[in-house]
Write an enzyme that holds these catalytic residues in place. Sequence first.
Site, PDB file in Angstrom:
ATOM      1  N   GLN A 292      15.900  18.577 -13.449  1.00  0.00           N
ATOM      2  CA  GLN A 292      16.181  17.431 -14.324  1.00  0.00           C
ATOM      3  C   GLN A 292      17.489  17.593 -15.100  1.00  0.00           C
ATOM      4  O   GLN A 292      18.013  16.616 -15.638  1.00  0.00           O
ATOM      5  CB  GLN A 292      15.037  17.223 -15.322  1.00  0.00           C
ATOM      6  CG  GLN A 292      13.760  16.714 -14.665  1.00  0.00           C
ATOM      7  CD  GLN A 292      12.699  16.452 -15.701  1.00  0.00           C
ATOM      8  OE1 GLN A 292      11.984  17.358 -16.110  1.00  0.00           O
ATOM      9  NE2 GLN A 292      12.604  15.213 -16.165  1.00  0.00           N
TER      10      GLN A 292
ATOM     11  N   HIS B  98       2.963  17.979 -13.149  1.00  0.00           N
ATOM     12  CA  HIS B  98       4.114  17.065 -13.148  1.00  0.00           C
ATOM     13  C   HIS B  98       5.420  17.866 -13.036  1.00  0.00           C
ATOM     14  O   HIS B  98       6.298  17.523 -12.226  1.00  0.00           O
ATOM     15  CB  HIS B  98       4.083  16.241 -14.444  1.00  0.00           C
ATOM     16  CG  HIS B  98       5.258  15.333 -14.639  1.00  0.00           C
ATOM     17  ND1 HIS B  98       5.128  13.962 -14.690  1.00  0.00           N
ATOM     18  CD2 HIS B  98       6.581  15.605 -14.819  1.00  0.00           C
ATOM     19  CE1 HIS B  98       6.338  13.433 -14.874  1.00  0.00           C
ATOM     20  NE2 HIS B  98       7.233  14.408 -14.967  1.00  0.00           N
ATOM     21  N   GLU B  99       5.536  18.929 -13.843  1.00  0.00           N
ATOM     22  CA  GLU B  99       6.788  19.706 -13.841  1.00  0.00           C
ATOM     23  C   GLU B  99       6.977  20.468 -12.531  1.00  0.00           C
ATOM     24  O   GLU B  99       8.089  20.540 -12.005  1.00  0.00           O
ATOM     25  CB  GLU B  99       6.828  20.674 -15.025  1.00  0.00           C
ATOM     26  CG  GLU B  99       6.774  20.010 -16.406  1.00  0.00           C
ATOM     27  CD  GLU B  99       7.754  18.867 -16.594  1.00  0.00           C
ATOM     28  OE1 GLU B  99       8.834  18.886 -15.989  1.00  0.00           O
ATOM     29  OE2 GLU B  99       7.423  17.926 -17.335  1.00  0.00           O
TER      30      GLU B  99
ATOM     31  N   GLY C 135       7.758  18.459 -21.467  1.00  0.00           N
ATOM     32  CA  GLY C 135       8.044  19.314 -20.330  1.00  0.00           C
ATOM     33  C   GLY C 135       9.378  18.959 -19.701  1.00  0.00           C
ATOM     34  O   GLY C 135       9.830  17.817 -19.781  1.00  0.00           O
TER      35      GLY C 135
ATOM     36  N   HIS D 104       8.420  18.439  -9.796  1.00  0.00           N
ATOM     37  CA  HIS D 104       9.882  18.274  -9.861  1.00  0.00           C
ATOM     38  C   HIS D 104      10.599  19.315  -9.000  1.00  0.00           C
ATOM     39  O   HIS D 104      11.684  19.048  -8.481  1.00  0.00           O
ATOM     40  CB  HIS D 104      10.372  18.431 -11.304  1.00  0.00           C
ATOM     41  CG  HIS D 104      10.330  17.164 -12.116  1.00  0.00           C
ATOM     42  ND1 HIS D 104      11.051  16.051 -11.779  1.00  0.00           N
ATOM     43  CD2 HIS D 104       9.668  16.853 -13.259  1.00  0.00           C
ATOM     44  CE1 HIS D 104      10.834  15.101 -12.686  1.00  0.00           C
ATOM     45  NE2 HIS D 104       9.990  15.553 -13.597  1.00  0.00           N
TER      46      HIS D 104
ATOM     47  N   CYS E 211       8.234  10.317 -17.804  1.00  0.00           N
ATOM     48  CA  CYS E 211       9.158  11.360 -17.361  1.00  0.00           C
ATOM     49  C   CYS E 211      10.506  11.123 -18.029  1.00  0.00           C
ATOM     50  O   CYS E 211      10.986   9.991 -18.058  1.00  0.00           O
ATOM     51  CB  CYS E 211       9.302  11.299 -15.841  1.00  0.00           C
ATOM     52  SG  CYS E 211      10.403  12.557 -15.173  1.00  0.00           S
ATOM     53  N   LEU E 212      11.106  12.194 -18.525  1.00  0.00           N
ATOM     54  CA  LEU E 212      12.400  12.063 -19.202  1.00  0.00           C
ATOM     55  C   LEU E 212      13.483  11.563 -18.248  1.00  0.00           C
ATOM     56  O   LEU E 212      14.492  11.019 -18.689  1.00  0.00           O
ATOM     57  CB  LEU E 212      12.816  13.402 -19.826  1.00  0.00           C
ATOM     58  CG  LEU E 212      11.959  13.875 -21.006  1.00  0.00           C
ATOM     59  CD1 LEU E 212      12.351  15.291 -21.401  1.00  0.00           C
ATOM     60  CD2 LEU E 212      12.073  12.932 -22.193  1.00  0.00           C
TER      61      LEU E 212
HETATM   62 CO    CO Z   1       9.296  14.492 -15.236  1.00  0.00          CO
END
Ligand code: CO
Length: 174
Positions: A51, A144-145, A46, A148, A102-103
């Site tokens: 991000q 989660h997304e 995701g 953000h 998380c990226l």
């Molecule tokens: Co994330």
Amino acid sequence: MPLRTIIQPDNPVLRKKAIRVHSYDKKFQTLVDDMIETLMAAPGVGLAAPQVAVSQRLIIVQLPNDDDAKAEFGDEAGKLYVVANPEIIKASKAMLEGVEGCLSIPGYVGLVDRHEKITITGFDRHGQPLRIKAEGWQARVFQHEIDHLDGRLYIDIASEIWKPSEREAEEAED
Ligand code: CO
């Protein structure tokens, strides 16, 4: 389609409340394509626009396509969701604890409580209305997304955070 740089928490964009998507124009299509390519290359499941330093309410989620995913998701395995202006309109009282990464926070994972089942509304990449029901792991990824988009990171709500490599090393010692 160039890859976009995935920013980390030292960049304030990651902490901003993102603005709604108002236009599904060419620039927006390029953003969607770039985010898909960036997610594939990461690789991850995701990605939210903040991000990649774009403060807009846009998320993409791709379900995995391995054998486990095929067993869990059937025909939906490997499916890519692009959701603009996502809203959680229904959430189960029941919560589920699970591990997230998380990226934007490479090298760490954490234990996070999420609603077990949710219903999301939003718009696809062409501005057509969407409604998605998700549960379990998939519901976790969407929550989660969507977090953000409000500048919230899993590390804000995790009950525990660790470096997976360290825990594996500890477990190997036990
Ligand atoms: Co994330």
